[in-house]
Design a protein around this motif. Structure first.
Motif, PDB file in Angstrom:
ATOM      1  N   THR A 100       3.142  -8.647   0.382  1.00 37.91           N
ATOM      2  CA  THR A 100       1.484  -9.414  -0.073  1.00 37.91           C
ATOM      3  C   THR A 100       0.880 -10.059   1.424  1.00 37.91           C
ATOM      4  OG1 THR A 100       3.073 -11.479   0.377  1.00 37.91           O
ATOM      5  CG2 THR A 100       2.763 -10.955  -1.650  1.00 37.91           C
ATOM      6  N   HIS A 101       1.649  -9.742   2.441  1.00 32.07           N
ATOM      7  CA  HIS A 101       1.042  -9.706   3.995  1.00 32.07           C
ATOM      8  C   HIS A 101       0.129  -8.798   4.532  1.00 32.07           C
ATOM      9  CE1 HIS A 101       4.166 -13.659   4.589  1.00 32.07           C
ATOM     10  NE2 HIS A 101       3.202 -13.750   3.687  1.00 32.07           N
ATOM     11  N   LEU A 102      -1.082  -9.303   5.412  1.00 35.10           N
ATOM     12  CA  LEU A 102      -1.576  -8.438   5.496  1.00 35.10           C
ATOM     13  C   LEU A 102      -0.701  -7.877   7.952  1.00 35.10           C
ATOM     14  CD1 LEU A 102      -5.298  -9.522   5.678  1.00 35.10           C
ATOM     15  CD2 LEU A 102      -3.945  -8.383   4.061  1.00 35.10           C
ATOM     16  N   VAL A 103      -1.404  -6.693   7.891  1.00 42.13           N
ATOM     17  CA  VAL A 103      -0.529  -6.227   9.435  1.00 42.13           C
ATOM     18  C   VAL A 103      -1.050  -7.771  10.400  1.00 42.13           C
ATOM     19  CG1 VAL A 103      -0.589  -4.767  11.345  1.00 42.13           C
ATOM     20  CG2 VAL A 103      -0.896  -3.843   8.829  1.00 42.13           C
ATOM     21  N   LEU A 104      -2.273  -7.668  10.115  1.00 43.02           N
ATOM     22  CA  LEU A 104      -2.604  -8.884  10.731  1.00 43.02           C
ATOM     23  C   LEU A 104      -1.925 -10.482  11.248  1.00 43.02           C
ATOM     24  CD1 LEU A 104      -4.685 -10.240  13.088  1.00 43.02           C
ATOM     25  CD2 LEU A 104      -5.526 -10.861  11.474  1.00 43.02           C
ATOM     26  N   LEU A 157      -6.394  -1.593  13.603  1.00 40.04           N
ATOM     27  CA  LEU A 157      -6.403  -3.472  12.695  1.00 40.04           C
ATOM     28  C   LEU A 157      -7.516  -2.474  11.841  1.00 40.04           C
ATOM     29  CD1 LEU A 157      -5.939  -6.110  13.809  1.00 40.04           C
ATOM     30  CD2 LEU A 157      -4.041  -4.232  12.849  1.00 40.04           C
ATOM     31  N   ILE A 158      -8.616  -2.330  12.015  1.00 36.70           N
ATOM     32  CA  ILE A 158      -9.428  -1.794  11.353  1.00 36.70           C
ATOM     33  C   ILE A 158      -9.684  -0.705  10.819  1.00 36.70           C
ATOM     34  CG2 ILE A 158     -12.283  -1.117  10.971  1.00 36.70           C
ATOM     35  CD1 ILE A 158     -12.715  -3.665  13.346  1.00 36.70           C
ATOM     36  N   HIS A 159      -9.288   0.137  11.267  1.00 36.15           N
ATOM     37  CA  HIS A 159      -8.343   2.097  10.881  1.00 36.15           C
ATOM     38  C   HIS A 159      -7.318   1.556  10.067  1.00 36.15           C
ATOM     39  CE1 HIS A 159      -7.327   5.225  10.365  1.00 36.15           C
ATOM     40  NE2 HIS A 159      -5.665   5.286  10.863  1.00 36.15           N
ATOM     41  N   LEU A 160      -6.515   0.755   9.623  1.00 31.77           N
ATOM     42  CA  LEU A 160      -5.229   0.177   8.974  1.00 31.77           C
ATOM     43  C   LEU A 160      -6.070  -0.236   7.937  1.00 31.77           C
ATOM     44  CD1 LEU A 160      -2.452  -0.340  11.661  1.00 31.77           C
ATOM     45  CD2 LEU A 160      -2.608   1.665  10.384  1.00 31.77           C
ATOM     46  N   SER A 161      -6.929  -1.316   7.909  1.00 33.28           N
ATOM     47  CA  SER A 161      -7.036  -2.372   6.606  1.00 33.28           C
ATOM     48  C   SER A 161      -8.703  -1.853   6.526  1.00 33.28           C
ATOM     49  CB  SER A 161      -6.507  -3.855   6.964  1.00 33.28           C
ATOM     50  OG  SER A 161      -6.740  -4.810   5.826  1.00 33.28           O
ATOM     51  N   PRO A 162      -9.064  -1.628   6.433  1.00 31.67           N
ATOM     52  CA  PRO A 162     -10.710  -0.975   6.411  1.00 31.67           C
ATOM     53  C   PRO A 162     -11.360  -2.757   5.668  1.00 31.67           C
ATOM     54  CG  PRO A 162      -9.545   1.075   5.234  1.00 31.67           C
ATOM     55  CD  PRO A 162      -8.720  -0.435   5.779  1.00 31.67           C
ATOM     56  N   ARG A 163     -10.868  -3.255   4.672  1.00 30.65           N
ATOM     57  CA  ARG A 163     -11.529  -4.441   3.897  1.00 30.65           C
ATOM     58  C   ARG A 163     -11.254  -5.714   5.032  1.00 30.65           C
ATOM     59  NH1 ARG A 163     -10.045  -4.659  -2.521  1.00 30.65           N
ATOM     60  NH2 ARG A 163     -11.530  -3.123  -3.006  1.00 30.65           N
ATOM     61  N   PHE A 164     -10.456  -5.250   6.023  1.00 31.25           N
ATOM     62  CA  PHE A 164     -10.581  -6.707   6.374  1.00 31.25           C
ATOM     63  C   PHE A 164     -11.050  -6.545   7.860  1.00 31.25           C
ATOM     64  CE2 PHE A 164      -9.232  -7.287  11.727  1.00 31.25           C
ATOM     65  CZ  PHE A 164      -8.873  -8.430  11.578  1.00 31.25           C
ATOM     66  N   GLY A 165     -11.392  -4.477   8.499  1.00 32.48           N
ATOM     67  CA  GLY A 165     -12.311  -4.675   9.478  1.00 32.48           C
ATOM     68  C   GLY A 165     -14.175  -5.417   8.684  1.00 32.48           C
ATOM     69  N   TRP A 166     -14.447  -5.223   7.611  1.00 30.90           N
ATOM     70  CA  TRP A 166     -15.584  -5.794   7.043  1.00 30.90           C
ATOM     71  C   TRP A 166     -15.834  -7.222   7.216  1.00 30.90           C
ATOM     72  CZ3 TRP A 166     -16.932  -9.123   3.438  1.00 30.90           C
ATOM     73  CH2 TRP A 166     -18.747  -8.634   2.499  1.00 30.90           C
ATOM     74  N   VAL A 172     -16.187 -13.069   9.728  1.00 32.57           N
ATOM     75  CA  VAL A 172     -15.553 -14.283  11.090  1.00 32.57           C
ATOM     76  C   VAL A 172     -16.113 -13.651  12.004  1.00 32.57           C
ATOM     77  CG1 VAL A 172     -13.425 -14.542  11.600  1.00 32.57           C
ATOM     78  CG2 VAL A 172     -13.194 -14.356   9.148  1.00 32.57           C
ATOM     79  N   GLY A 173     -16.700 -12.940  12.746  1.00 31.80           N
ATOM     80  CA  GLY A 173     -16.806 -12.288  14.061  1.00 31.80           C
ATOM     81  C   GLY A 173     -15.615 -11.389  15.417  1.00 31.80           C
ATOM     82  N   GLU A 174     -15.723 -10.410  15.739  1.00 29.76           N
ATOM     83  CA  GLU A 174     -15.374  -9.353  16.308  1.00 29.76           C
ATOM     84  C   GLU A 174     -14.525 -10.797  17.248  1.00 29.76           C
ATOM     85  OE1 GLU A 174     -16.567  -5.801  16.858  1.00 29.76           O
ATOM     86  OE2 GLU A 174     -16.986  -5.736  15.316  1.00 29.76           O
ATOM     87  N   ASP A 175     -14.633 -11.859  17.182  1.00 30.57           N
ATOM     88  CA  ASP A 175     -13.712 -12.371  18.842  1.00 30.57           C
ATOM     89  C   ASP A 175     -12.684 -12.658  17.989  1.00 30.57           C
ATOM     90  OD1 ASP A 175     -15.127 -11.179  20.707  1.00 30.57           O
ATOM     91  OD2 ASP A 175     -16.558 -12.286  20.865  1.00 30.57           O
ATOM     92  N   ALA A 176     -12.556 -12.972  16.966  1.00 33.64           N
ATOM     93  CA  ALA A 176     -11.881 -13.753  15.867  1.00 33.64           C
ATOM     94  C   ALA A 176      -9.841 -14.218  16.351  1.00 33.64           C
ATOM     95  CB  ALA A 176     -11.637 -13.792  14.888  1.00 33.64           C
ATOM     96  N   VAL A 177      -9.673 -12.719  16.359  1.00 32.92           N
ATOM     97  CA  VAL A 177      -7.992 -12.799  16.890  1.00 32.92           C
ATOM     98  C   VAL A 177      -8.038 -13.254  18.200  1.00 32.92           C
ATOM     99  CG1 VAL A 177      -6.297 -10.780  17.358  1.00 32.92           C
ATOM    100  CG2 VAL A 177      -7.696 -10.754  15.425  1.00 32.92           C
ATOM    101  N   ARG A 238      -5.225  -4.353  -0.631  1.00 26.85           N
ATOM    102  CA  ARG A 238      -5.226  -3.725  -2.274  1.00 26.85           C
ATOM    103  C   ARG A 238      -5.847  -2.472  -1.359  1.00 26.85           C
ATOM    104  NH1 ARG A 238      -8.571  -4.920  -6.983  1.00 26.85           N
ATOM    105  NH2 ARG A 238      -6.953  -2.820  -7.938  1.00 26.85           N
ATOM    106  N   LYS A 239      -6.348  -2.764  -0.146  1.00 27.39           N
ATOM    107  CA  LYS A 239      -7.018  -1.261   0.129  1.00 27.39           C
ATOM    108  C   LYS A 239      -6.218  -1.034   2.041  1.00 27.39           C
ATOM    109  CE  LYS A 239      -9.899   0.192  -2.921  1.00 27.39           C
ATOM    110  NZ  LYS A 239      -8.936   0.902  -3.451  1.00 27.39           N
ATOM    111  N   GLU A 240      -4.887  -2.021   2.488  1.00 24.99           N
ATOM    112  CA  GLU A 240      -4.394  -1.934   3.650  1.00 24.99           C
ATOM    113  C   GLU A 240      -3.227  -0.651   3.361  1.00 24.99           C
ATOM    114  OE1 GLU A 240      -3.834  -5.356   6.436  1.00 24.99           O
ATOM    115  OE2 GLU A 240      -1.701  -4.554   5.983  1.00 24.99           O
ATOM    116  N   SER A 241      -3.438  -0.016   4.577  1.00 22.43           N
ATOM    117  CA  SER A 241      -2.120   0.964   4.627  1.00 22.43           C
ATOM    118  C   SER A 241      -0.920   0.515   4.550  1.00 22.43           C
ATOM    119  CB  SER A 241      -2.569   1.609   6.118  1.00 22.43           C
ATOM    120  OG  SER A 241      -1.429   2.714   5.821  1.00 22.43           O
TER     121      SER A 241
END
Length: 274
Positions: A100-104, A157-166, A172-177, A238-241
């Motif tokens: 139930t959790h994301l890689v991030l 992370l974007i590769h592993l989780s396309p929806r997170f990348g979107w 959010v902005g690409e500097d969030a992490v 749902r779409k994450e590896s």
């Protein structure tokens, strides 16, 4: 795996790789955080060997080993059903709920425990008997490496989780992490190190326990940030590896060597707050 505290940075790397390999063999998400962390350790080793990155290389190795042993001990405590710090309990519980959790989230809750609690403790411990301010530049150098590597694996992370990348690109902005890790590492870890260094030795356990409680609360928030955020996490998940060995290998192999060492980074931006 039996646990014996690492005595030098090579032993740290070997033990982290052992945790990673165990996790791959057992398809366990416990290897997600160390897959990133071992790269940080390798960069510290490289920086010490260069001789122009840190002011005090031998001291940095002591700090690195003390720092890493806190994670390694917590990991082995959990595996042997001995309760680690509250902050690491949050991380390991997140691993147990990985479906139930994301890689991030796994990375951030691990970073929270290790940077927000462990780094300050390790730094203050390393400087017992010495003026802690002498460590400031080298302390922040580790944070720069951490921040740079986290930002560097953004594409993974974007590769592993396309929806997170979107979400990262459009909402959010690409500097969030990077901003999250900078805030924790610069403001929280160094501030705690100074507070702990200024605390009488017998009061350290209480001070560390208090910080641990606060850090654990932040870890809990990362794990469950609220109803709306949890819905978004469900949608992203749902779409994450879900291939754990692939995730671990991807993070371990693709956390690149593009990190700019601290003497190449503008100190004004990364400098610790006094």
């Amino acid at each position: 795996m039996e646990y014996t505290p690492a005595k030098n940075i090579d032993e740290v790397i070997a033990q982290l790789d052992e945790v990673i390999q165990w996790s791959i063999d057992n398809k366990s998400p416990y290897g997600i955080f160390p897959a990133l962390y071992v790269v940080v350790t390798e960069k510290v080793k490289e920086g010490i060997a260069r001789g122009d990155v840190f002011q005090d290389g031998p001291c940095m190795e002591i700090l690195d080993v003390t720092f890493a042993n806190r994670f390694l001990e917590a990991f082995h405590q959990h595996r042997t059903q001995v309760k680690p710090s509250l902050s690491w309990q949050q991380c390991f519980e997140a691993c147990d709920q990985f479906p139930t959790h994301l890689v991030l989230q796994e990375l951030l809750v691990g970073m929270n425990a290790h940077i927000n609690l462990d780094l300050g403790v390790a730094a203050a411990t390393t400087m017992i008997g010495h003026e802690v301010k002498a460590l400031q530049k080298d302390f922040m150098s580790i944070n720069i490496i951490l921040n740079a590597l986290v930002d560097d694996i953004k594409d993974d992370l974007i590769h592993l989780s396309p929806r997170f990348g979107w979400i990262l690109r459009h909402l959010v902005g690409e500097d969030a992490v990077l901003e999250f890790s900078i805030k924790i590492a610069r403001n929280e870890a160094w501030a705690f190190c100074k507070r702990l260094a200024g605390t009488a030795g017998p009061q350290w356990p209480t001070a560390i326990a208090t910080k641990d409680e606060k850090t654990a609360k932040l870890g809990k928030l990362v794990r469950s940030p609220g109803f709306i955020a949890n819905l978004i996490i469900w949608w992203v998940k749902r779409k994450e590896s879900k291939d754990i060995p692939h995730i671990i290998n991807d993070l371990r192999k693709n956390a690149t060597a593009k990190v700019k060492f601290p003497n190449q980074v503008e100190a004004k931006y990364f400098g610790a707050e006094e």
